[in-house]
Design a protein around this motif. Structure first.
Motif, PDB file in Angstrom:
ATOM      1  N   PHE A   1      31.621  42.614  31.391  1.00 10.73           N
ATOM      2  CA  PHE A   1      31.178  43.802  32.117  1.00 10.73           C
ATOM      3  C   PHE A   1      30.815  43.495  33.568  1.00 10.73           C
ATOM      4  CE2 PHE A   1      30.298  44.654  27.645  1.00 10.73           C
ATOM      5  CZ  PHE A   1      30.961  45.877  27.488  1.00 10.73           C
ATOM      6  N   THR A   2      30.684  42.219  33.914  1.00  8.19           N
ATOM      7  CA  THR A   2      30.376  41.832  35.296  1.00  8.19           C
ATOM      8  C   THR A   2      31.543  41.114  35.971  1.00  8.19           C
ATOM      9  OG1 THR A   2      29.373  39.747  34.539  1.00  8.19           O
ATOM     10  CG2 THR A   2      27.913  41.662  34.778  1.00  8.19           C
ATOM     11  N   ASP A   3      32.655  41.010  35.280  1.00  3.56           N
ATOM     12  CA  ASP A   3      33.825  40.302  35.802  1.00  3.56           C
ATOM     13  C   ASP A   3      34.710  41.287  36.563  1.00  3.56           C
ATOM     14  OD1 ASP A   3      35.944  38.692  36.357  1.00  3.56           O
ATOM     15  OD2 ASP A   3      36.482  38.260  34.283  1.00  3.56           O
ATOM     16  N   SER A   4      34.780  41.135  37.875  1.00  4.27           N
ATOM     17  CA  SER A   4      35.593  42.043  38.694  1.00  4.27           C
ATOM     18  C   SER A   4      37.075  41.903  38.372  1.00  4.27           C
ATOM     19  CB  SER A   4      35.349  41.773  40.182  1.00  4.27           C
ATOM     20  OG  SER A   4      35.684  40.427  40.510  1.00  4.27           O
ATOM     21  N   LEU A   5      37.506  40.697  38.002  1.00 14.31           N
ATOM     22  CA  LEU A   5      38.904  40.500  37.641  1.00 14.31           C
ATOM     23  C   LEU A   5      39.244  41.228  36.345  1.00 14.31           C
ATOM     24  CD1 LEU A   5      39.480  36.723  38.502  1.00 14.31           C
ATOM     25  CD2 LEU A   5      40.168  38.735  39.812  1.00 14.31           C
ATOM     26  N   PHE A   6      38.289  41.274  35.411  1.00 15.27           N
ATOM     27  CA  PHE A   6      38.512  42.022  34.174  1.00 15.27           C
ATOM     28  C   PHE A   6      38.638  43.513  34.474  1.00 15.27           C
ATOM     29  CE2 PHE A   6      37.107  44.485  30.551  1.00 15.27           C
ATOM     30  CZ  PHE A   6      37.819  43.925  29.500  1.00 15.27           C
ATOM     31  N   LEU A   7      37.779  44.033  35.340  1.00 11.37           N
ATOM     32  CA  LEU A   7      37.853  45.444  35.712  1.00 11.37           C
ATOM     33  C   LEU A   7      39.191  45.755  36.374  1.00 11.37           C
ATOM     34  CD1 LEU A   7      36.562  48.225  36.016  1.00 11.37           C
ATOM     35  CD2 LEU A   7      35.515  47.426  38.155  1.00 11.37           C
ATOM     36  N   ASN A   8      39.635  44.869  37.261  1.00 13.63           N
ATOM     37  CA  ASN A   8      40.933  45.047  37.909  1.00 13.63           C
ATOM     38  C   ASN A   8      42.055  45.038  36.880  1.00 13.63           C
ATOM     39  OD1 ASN A   8      42.895  44.793  40.311  1.00 13.63           O
ATOM     40  ND2 ASN A   8      43.335  42.948  39.135  1.00 13.63           N
ATOM     41  N   ALA A   9      41.977  44.097  35.921  1.00 15.93           N
ATOM     42  CA  ALA A   9      42.998  44.013  34.876  1.00 15.93           C
ATOM     43  C   ALA A   9      42.977  45.249  33.987  1.00 15.93           C
ATOM     44  CB  ALA A   9      42.789  42.751  34.039  1.00 15.93           C
ATOM     45  N   ALA A  10      41.774  45.786  33.706  1.00 18.07           N
ATOM     46  CA  ALA A  10      41.672  46.992  32.877  1.00 18.07           C
ATOM     47  C   ALA A  10      42.312  48.190  33.579  1.00 18.07           C
ATOM     48  CB  ALA A  10      40.206  47.278  32.565  1.00 18.07           C
ATOM     49  N   ILE A  11      42.092  48.309  34.889  1.00 13.70           N
ATOM     50  CA  ILE A  11      42.706  49.404  35.655  1.00 13.70           C
ATOM     51  C   ILE A  11      44.230  49.255  35.663  1.00 13.70           C
ATOM     52  CG2 ILE A  11      42.923  50.433  37.945  1.00 13.70           C
ATOM     53  CD1 ILE A  11      39.997  49.651  38.435  1.00 13.70           C
ATOM     54  N   ASN A  12      44.708  48.049  35.909  1.00  7.51           N
ATOM     55  CA  ASN A  12      46.158  47.808  35.905  1.00  7.51           C
ATOM     56  C   ASN A  12      46.764  48.054  34.527  1.00  7.51           C
ATOM     57  OD1 ASN A  12      46.208  47.105  38.607  1.00  7.51           O
ATOM     58  ND2 ASN A  12      46.010  44.915  38.216  1.00  7.51           N
ATOM     59  N   THR A  13      46.025  47.686  33.477  1.00 13.22           N
ATOM     60  CA  THR A  13      46.509  47.926  32.121  1.00 13.22           C
ATOM     61  C   THR A  13      46.621  49.417  31.847  1.00 13.22           C
ATOM     62  OG1 THR A  13      45.515  45.859  31.326  1.00 13.22           O
ATOM     63  CG2 THR A  13      46.058  47.517  29.675  1.00 13.22           C
ATOM     64  N   THR A  14      45.659  50.193  32.319  1.00 11.48           N
ATOM     65  CA  THR A  14      45.719  51.647  32.146  1.00 11.48           C
ATOM     66  C   THR A  14      46.931  52.230  32.866  1.00 11.48           C
ATOM     67  OG1 THR A  14      43.298  51.745  32.017  1.00 11.48           O
ATOM     68  CG2 THR A  14      44.463  53.798  32.464  1.00 11.48           C
ATOM     69  N   ILE A  15      47.136  51.803  34.117  1.00 18.42           N
ATOM     70  CA  ILE A  15      48.309  52.266  34.868  1.00 18.42           C
ATOM     71  C   ILE A  15      49.594  51.843  34.162  1.00 18.42           C
ATOM     72  CG2 ILE A  15      49.553  52.054  37.055  1.00 18.42           C
ATOM     73  CD1 ILE A  15      46.845  51.580  38.416  1.00 18.42           C
ATOM     74  N   TRP A  16      49.612  50.603  33.708  1.00 16.25           N
ATOM     75  CA  TRP A  16      50.790  50.064  33.017  1.00 16.25           C
ATOM     76  C   TRP A  16      51.091  50.862  31.753  1.00 16.25           C
ATOM     77  CZ3 TRP A  16      54.766  46.681  33.239  1.00 16.25           C
ATOM     78  CH2 TRP A  16      55.315  46.235  32.026  1.00 16.25           C
TER      79      TRP A  16
END
Length: 293
Positions: free
Chosen positions: A58-73
């Motif tokens: 929940f504090t990992d900015s790279l995880f948040l970025n990956a979650a957003i990209n996964t949603t777009i994907w």
């Protein structure tokens, strides 16, 4: 006799079930176990850290970025092949000349592995002599050397195009199968009643294709969640994590940074997301079976 048949059923199922348990069930349980540790993937000396790996998510900015990209994907991987497959199926069902040839051409990409598809599109996107830049240069009259896979603004979109090119053929075939189940008499009645081709498609054909749409969307979701290999081949999650998805992020944390415990926690989260989506699919499938079954 019954006991004899039971023996052979157990004997024949033992090998595939054993393989499934070794290569699926055991790694799955191991991921859950290691997600509560700080294991680096090599040393046998590691500590249990409880839920700290999950709280780190929940504090990992790279995880948040990956979650957003996964949603777009996922949205693009579901929407684009579904819409294109439907349009191609409707077009080919109208009996245009050369239908069989076009069916073969459009279905061929799904027969290729994602690695081959990725390599083909790497050549297409090549900045100096790639097909895409060559066509743009020919149309505009100016030399085009845009690095599609090396730019953060276009890397993920470029992979989505390659993925959609491969997956559209599968959606097309499923929709074609659904169109063959629609009665010709029903369409003739609509035509006699004065319905235009657009009205027949919108108010008759599309509602009757609902079961096919459910199957197409489900397969698109499952395939998109497995969409690691084409991303790995084409971009590796880059540049600057612009095409980094949860599966790619899990791989990088586990096998590049050697944070196997944290990578396992990411895999558990991804597994729970997949189970939730598949559960919603089966729930929707039951509703469709009640209506059309």
């Amino acid at each position: 006799m019954e006991r004899h048949n039971r023996f052979w059923r157990v004997a024949l199922l033992a090998l595939p079930l054993g393989v499934f348990a070794i290569f699926v069930i055991w790694p799955l349980l191991s991921s859950f176990y290691y997600s509560f540790t700080n294991w680096n993937g090599f040393n046998s000396d590691y500590d249990f850290v409880g839920f700290s790996n999950f709280s780190k998510i929940f504090t990992d900015s790279l995880f948040l970025n990956a979650a957003i990209n996964t949603t777009i994907w996922m949205v693009a991987a579901i929407l684009v092949p579904t819409v294109l497959g439907l349009l191609l199926a409707l077009l080919l069902d109208s009996r245009v000349p050369g239908t069989r040839i076009f069916k073969t051409i459009f279905y061929l990409p799904i027969c290729l592995s994602a690695v081959i598809v990725g390599q083909i599109w790497i050549w297409i996107y090549q900045p100096d002599w790639g097909l895409l830049n060559t066509l743009i240069s020919s149309a505009s009259g100016e030399k085009m050397r845009y690095a599609w896979l090396a730019k953060p603004d276009t890397a993920l979109l470029s992979v989505i195009v390659a993925w959609s090119w491969q997956q559209t053929g599968l959606s097309m075939v499923i929709y074609l199968a659904g169109l063959t189940a629609i009665s010709e008499d029903l369409l003739e009645v609509c035509e006699i009643e004065g319905a235009s081709p657009w009205q027949r498609t919108l108010f008759v054909v599309l509602p009757l294709l609902t079961p096919s749409t459910v199957v197409v969307v489900a397969l698109s979701v499952i395939n998109s969640l497995k969409g690691f290999d084409i991303l790995y081949i084409m971009t590796g999650g880059g540049p600057f994590n612009s095409s980094d998805t949860l599966a790619m992020h899990m791989y990088n944390e586990s096998f590049r940074k050697y944070l196997m415990g944290y990578g396992s926690a990411i895999s558990v989260v991804l597994f729970l997301i997949a189970v939730t989506i598949i559960g919603l699919y089966f729930r929707q499938l039951k509703k469709v079976d009640k209506i059309y079954g």
